[in-house]
Motif scaffolding. Structure first.
Motif, PDB file in Angstrom:
ATOM      1  N   ILE A  87       6.231   6.163   0.890  1.00  0.00           N
ATOM      2  CA  ILE A  87       7.369   5.298   1.181  1.00  0.00           C
ATOM      3  C   ILE A  87       6.962   3.884   0.795  1.00  0.00           C
ATOM      4  O   ILE A  87       5.938   3.372   1.263  1.00  0.00           O
ATOM      5  CB  ILE A  87       7.759   5.329   2.668  1.00  0.00           C
ATOM      6  N   ASP A  88       7.754   3.270  -0.078  1.00  0.00           N
ATOM      7  CA  ASP A  88       7.480   1.913  -0.564  1.00  0.00           C
ATOM      8  C   ASP A  88       6.028   1.741  -1.018  1.00  0.00           C
ATOM      9  O   ASP A  88       5.368   0.757  -0.709  1.00  0.00           O
ATOM     10  CB  ASP A  88       7.828   0.879   0.504  1.00  0.00           C
ATOM     11  N   GLY A  89       5.543   2.723  -1.753  1.00  0.00           N
ATOM     12  CA  GLY A  89       4.218   2.636  -2.346  1.00  0.00           C
ATOM     13  C   GLY A  89       3.049   2.974  -1.442  1.00  0.00           C
ATOM     14  O   GLY A  89       1.909   2.954  -1.868  1.00  0.00           O
ATOM     15  N   LYS A  90       3.320   3.326  -0.203  1.00  0.00           N
ATOM     16  CA  LYS A  90       2.251   3.646   0.747  1.00  0.00           C
ATOM     17  C   LYS A  90       2.356   5.109   1.172  1.00  0.00           C
ATOM     18  O   LYS A  90       3.447   5.634   1.376  1.00  0.00           O
ATOM     19  CB  LYS A  90       2.357   2.761   1.986  1.00  0.00           C
ATOM     20  N   GLU A  91       1.211   5.740   1.325  1.00  0.00           N
ATOM     21  CA  GLU A  91       1.211   7.124   1.776  1.00  0.00           C
ATOM     22  C   GLU A  91       1.706   7.202   3.216  1.00  0.00           C
ATOM     23  O   GLU A  91       1.178   6.538   4.100  1.00  0.00           O
ATOM     24  CB  GLU A  91      -0.195   7.714   1.680  1.00  0.00           C
TER      25      GLU A  91
END
Length: 113
Positions: free
Chosen positions: A83-87
């Protein structure tokens, strides 16, 4: 590309760009010789297809070892949800589709509704 299912990623750069370009994304790690990978991939595809804002791609761990190592994937199948570049979470072959769906629903509803 079929619906929200994207092609196979072949480099770390492609994987990073894929994650960066999508608010919610899934990278599915598998191999062509793994029976469990093939079965689980179809179930994950069917599940993800119901979420129009989630994009999915695949990494073949036996041919893209550098990508697998970058994401600390040392066995398959593994699904990593971003989500938004984060795991946000990762699931393995021992996870149930129902539990994965509950997790995705929770994040999806918080993010998009």
């Amino acid at each position: 590309m079929v619906g929200n299912i994207v092609n196979i990623l072949k480099s770390k750069t492609e994987a990073k760009e894929f994650i960066k370009q999508n608010n919610m994304s899934v990278i599915y790690f598998s191999t062509n010789t793994c029976g469990a990978c093939i079965i689980l991939k179809e179930k994950i595809r069917e599940l993800i297809y119901d979420y129009s804002n989630i994009k999915m791609c695949e990494v073949l761990g036996d041919t893209s070892i550098d990508i697998s190592a970058y994401f600390n994937v040392y066995s398959v199948p593994i699904m990593i949800f971003f989500i938004d570049g984060k795991e946000a979470f990762r699931e393995s072959k021992y996870s149930s589709i129902e539990e994965i769906k509950k997790k995705i629903d929770r994040y999806y509803n918080l993010y998009f509704k």
